[in-house]
Scaffold this motif. Structure first.
Motif, PDB file in Angstrom:
ATOM      1  N   TYR A   1       0.842  -1.206   0.000  1.00  0.00           N
ATOM      2  CA  TYR A   1       0.000   0.000   0.000  1.00  0.00           C
ATOM      3  C   TYR A   1       0.871   1.247   0.000  1.00  0.00           C
TER       4      TYR A   1
ATOM      5  N   LYS B   1       2.201   2.229  -3.384  1.00  0.00           N
ATOM      6  CA  LYS B   1       1.280   2.690  -4.427  1.00  0.00           C
ATOM      7  C   LYS B   1       0.339   3.809  -3.975  1.00  0.00           C
ATOM      8  N   PHE B   2       0.219   4.031  -2.670  1.00  0.00           N
ATOM      9  CA  PHE B   2      -0.748   5.006  -2.185  1.00  0.00           C
ATOM     10  C   PHE B   2      -0.099   6.011  -1.247  1.00  0.00           C
TER      11      PHE B   2
ATOM     12  N   PRO C   1      -3.887   7.378  -4.814  1.00  0.00           N
ATOM     13  CA  PRO C   1      -2.711   6.829  -5.498  1.00  0.00           C
ATOM     14  C   PRO C   1      -1.570   7.838  -5.491  1.00  0.00           C
ATOM     15  N   ASN C   2      -0.340   7.348  -5.274  1.00  0.00           N
ATOM     16  CA  ASN C   2       0.796   8.258  -5.261  1.00  0.00           C
ATOM     17  C   ASN C   2       1.378   8.420  -6.656  1.00  0.00           C
TER      18      ASN C   2
ATOM     19  N   GLN D   1       1.777   5.214  -8.882  1.00  0.00           N
ATOM     20  CA  GLN D   1       0.558   4.675  -9.476  1.00  0.00           C
ATOM     21  C   GLN D   1      -0.012   5.613 -10.531  1.00  0.00           C
TER      22      GLN D   1
ATOM     23  N   GLU E   1       1.921   4.973 -13.654  1.00  0.00           N
ATOM     24  CA  GLU E   1       1.507   3.722 -14.284  1.00  0.00           C
ATOM     25  C   GLU E   1       0.167   3.888 -14.999  1.00  0.00           C
ATOM     26  N   ALA E   2      -0.781   4.587 -14.344  1.00  0.00           N
ATOM     27  CA  ALA E   2      -2.092   4.793 -14.963  1.00  0.00           C
ATOM     28  C   ALA E   2      -1.974   5.627 -16.233  1.00  0.00           C
TER      29      ALA E   2
ATOM     30  N   GLY F   1      -4.796  11.266  -8.128  1.00  0.00           N
ATOM     31  CA  GLY F   1      -3.732  10.895  -7.197  1.00  0.00           C
ATOM     32  C   GLY F   1      -3.007  12.113  -6.701  1.00  0.00           C
TER      33      GLY F   1
END
Length: 784
Positions: free
Chosen positions: A354, A357-358, A365-366, A369, A372-373, A432
């Motif tokens: 977690y 990614k957060f 989301p950090n 992430q 990546e998105a 994010g």
């Protein structure tokens, strides 16, 4: 030949005759152990052997009664009894010889009995027989034949006794029958003795091999039992076993504890009923439990299978390994294996995942992430010939909130901002936090040209509404910059950079608005270029200065180090924030000469401090990846005269994103010099566990967001700080908590086990003169 090979030959029956008799030891075998087995076998027959000799002695007395004087018979029988009673008592003490090692001297000592017995019976043969008739002699020899035959059994493992007894009494009988003129008896005695001697050797070999095999089996069973017992007592794992009906068998105490039941209660109960929970009857079980059931149905081996179970209504995670039980005919008899409760490890892994990614403050989301998105959105756009969008959001007037009301209020405000952003996200949209007060939105499908402006306007409108934090009404706005992919950029980096340029334009236009990227925005980077030009001359103009922020011992609040922080007061641009000129310096690689200057200046100033106080110097990835970085550190220490252990290099996780091998090698060289290395801003943007495993940092700095979260009794922040402290302690690293501003936060940090504290509570960044004053007047530490 190895000991195992030699022992295998021994057990196969190829023991040399001299070794069996005890005349010598053969090579490659531990004969001290074999001799013990031989004597133990002899000791087991001591009573029978003693009784046989005494009974046949009485028969001999009765046979020669009348033809030999009673005194001679009594004396002879007394000697026979003494020999065998003494020998029997001595043999009884050898019953435990198989459990110890026996020397050759100790092995030969019991031969006294067969020697004495043979001499005693030879006296009867040579002294009593000649004066009696043939019938009496045949009875005597028959008794001796019985004793010789019985000796083969009495001394089955140690035939030297048979050799002595049979050879001596046989020789005496041969002499007697020769004198009496009975050649047929001489031949009979010779054949009997030869057969007895040969048979005793073979029986001894067989007996000894059998005893050795039994001993090895028993030893292996004891070892296995010991290992299993030690495994059960000292390991966290436990053993489990089920029969063909999947009912528990041989439930160990540790396994019963894992099941939350007593051993007797668990024994014989269906395994899946105990671990399936209340949904067992309905069949609504976790996929991992279904997987376990299928593997057992298929009678398959499995290893390290992670299974979600329900124990007394509590969800737990087990790691199980198992193998089918089969008899010699291959018939299935159930399953057995090992298992362990890995709930805590899994929860810790989930927290770390977690964290990777957060964002822990906002639960959004950090940056990882978000990247990546956005990358996935670009790939989707390229595949389906559509467009995607990236919106960068910056809060207006947020710095004023932090400066006036403190970071604690600012963090609560950020949490509310994140909730509002989440509430307006539609399908194929992700928001994010990039860091600080910067947020982002990724729109996967932006083929509708209005969607970008609609989302941007919603963000601005919603985030501009008043906030209520700690009974205070706060007003902040939002500016948004956007870029369309792949039109405005075909890579994540390019699209984010252009959205950032658009955001700068939106803020320049008066804030509170949205601006989409246009190619002409690159011209607006002129200011940045001007800053770059001025920054190139800043060192020569001596515009750069250093400030120092104290780091204190968490227990006694004594100063342990200062972090050196660079500041730029430009003749042309005035005071330039580090958040503005440091990125420019890194992008243009001006950070390399600036970094060298900072390190040299900081080390020089540290010479004015007490010897136990260190200086912390931040090193950027650009500087660290220089080939001569370690040489620069050596030169700096040599020129300033600062001891290596007083210099601590601070790096962030981003150093490993470009070339981890070079970065690691450079830091290892620095560590070899005696300097220390600290990992700054731990966990705020990237997963750091892999780096920590590969490089032994001296210090881990816990980011201020976790400290603030812990002060607000945030369970995630508390758990993360505890996990970091526990991990650092196990790896012999120290921990520094950043951002402590209140006495309550300082006390909490101490309770959580951090070693050092840094924050406004103990001092803001200060000049070198003010830093020296702290050593003269420690009370200034609170007022700094």
């Amino acid at each position: 030949m190895s000991n195992e090979d030699t022992l295998r030959e021994t057990l196969d029956g190829s023991i040399p005759i001299a070794a069996v008799l005890g005349l010598r030891d053969s090579d490659g075998v531990d004969w001290t152990r074999l001799r013990g087995l031989q004597l133990a076998t002899v000791a087991r027959h001591a009573r029978i052997r003693m009784a046989a000799h005494i009974v046949l002695g009485l028969v001999t007395v009765w046979t020669f009664f009348g033809s030999v004087s009673l005194a001679s018979l009594a004396l002879w029988f007394g000697v026979l009894c003494v020999v065998h009673i003494r020998g029997g008592l001595a043999d009884f003490r050898l019953i435990d010889a198989e459990r110890r090692r026996v020397t050759m001297t100790e092995f030969r000592r019991p031969l006294i009995t067969p020697i004495g017995s043979a001499i005693t019976w030879s006296v009867a043969t040579l002294a009593f027989a000649p004066s009696a008739g043939m019938a009496e002699q045949v009875i005597l020899w028959s008794s001796l034949a019985v004793l010789i035959a019985a000796s083969i059994l009495f001394y089955s493992a140690a035939p030297m006794g048979v050799f002595i007894f049979a050879s001596v009494v046989g020789a005496a009988s041969i002499v007697n029958f020769t004198i009496q003129g009975h050649p047929e008896m001489v031949l009979l005695v010779t054949a009997m003795v030869a057969t007895a001697l040969a048979g005793s050797i073979e029986i001894a070999r067989t007996t000894l091999s059998s005893r050795m095999a039994e001993s090895r089996v028993r030893e292996k069973e004891e070892v296995v039992s010991l290992l299993l017992r030690e495994f059960e007592e000292n390991e966290a794992d436990w053993l489990w076993q089920i029969d063909t009906a999947r009912r528990l068998r041989a439930v160990s105490p540790r396994f019963a504890f894992a099941l939350g039941r007593q051993q007797a209660e668990a024994e014989g109960r269906p395994l899946f009923e105990l671990i399936g929970g209340k949904n067992w009857e309905s069949g609504d079980l976790p996929p991992s439990l279904h997987d376990l059931i299928e593997r057992i149905k298929a009678q398959e081996n499995f290893s390290n299978l992670l299974v979600k179970v329900s124990i007394r209504g509590e969800q737990r995670w087990w790691e199980l390994s198992g193998t089918p039980i089969r008899d010699k005919n291959g018939n299935f008899g159930g399953f057995r294996g090992v298992g362990s409760d890995v709930t805590e490890q899994r929860e810790s892994s989930e927290k770390i995942a977690y964290l990777a990614k957060f964002d822990t403050l906002t639960s959004l989301p950090n940056r990882v992430q978000v990247n990546e998105a956005l990358g996935e959105a670009l790939r989707y756009s390229e595949q389906w010939k559509t467009t995607c969008a990236f919106l960068m959001i910056d809060l207006d007037r947020f710095k004023a909130v932090n400066d006036s009301l403190g970071h604690q209020v600012g963090d609560k405000l950020l949490a509310q901002v994140s909730e509002r952003l989440q509430s307006i996200m539609g399908e194929n949209q992700l928001c994010g936090r990039l860091g600080g007060d910067e947020f982002a939105v990724v729109i996967r499908d932006a083929s509708n040209k209005k969607v970008v402006s609609e989302v941007a306007n919603k963000v601005i409108t919603l985030l501009s509404k008043p906030y209520r934090v700690d009974d205070q009404t706060l007003h902040v706005g939002a500016s948004v910059g956007s870029a369309i992919g792949p039109r405005d950029g075909s890579t994540v980096e390019e699209l984010m950079r252009n959205a950032d340029l658009a955001l700068y334009r939106a803020k320049d236009n008066g804030r509170g608005g949205h601006f989409g990227y246009v190619p002409s925005l690159h011209a607006s980077a002129e200011e940045r270029r001007q800053l770059e030009l001025s920054l190139r001359e800043a060192l020569e103009r001596e515009e750069l200065t250093l400030q120092f922020q104290p780091v204190v011992n968490a227990q006694d609040s004594s100063i342990v180090s200062f972090e050196a922080l660079s500041r730029w007061n430009s003749e042309e641009h005035g005071f330039v924030s580090p958040t503005k000129f440091i990125p420019i310096a890194e992008d243009t690689r001006l950070i390399v000469p600036i970094g060298k200057w900072v390190m040299r200046k900081a080390c020089t100033e540290a010479r004015n401090w007490p010897e136990h106080v260190k200086v912390n110097v931040n090193v950027s990835p650009e500087q660290l990846l220089e080939e001569d970085f370690a040489e620069d550190v050596v030169n700096c220490l040599a020129q300033t005269g600062l001891r290596p252990e007083r210099l601590e290099i601070e790096v962030t996780e981003s150093i490993f994103l470009r070339d981890a091998s070079i970065a690691r090698a450079a830091l290892e060289q620095v560590l070899a010099l005696g300097c220390q290395v600290a990992l700054d801003d731990f966990g705020t943007g990237y997963s750091s566990l892999g780096y920590i495993r590969r490089l032994r940092f001296s210090t881990i700095k816990v980011d201020r967001t976790f400290v603030k979260g812990a002060a607000q009794n945030n369970a995630e922040s508390l758990a993360i700080i505890r996990a970091v402290v526990a991990m650092a302690q196990s790896l012999d690293m120290s921990t520094t908590a950043e951002g402590a501003e209140t006495a309550e936060e300082v006390e909490l940090i101490r309770k959580l086990g951090c070693d050092k504290i840094q924050g406004y509570y103990f001092g803001r960044p200060m000049t070198a003169t003010d830093a020296r004053r702290l050593f003269r007047d420690p009370q200034e530490l609170r007022r700094a």
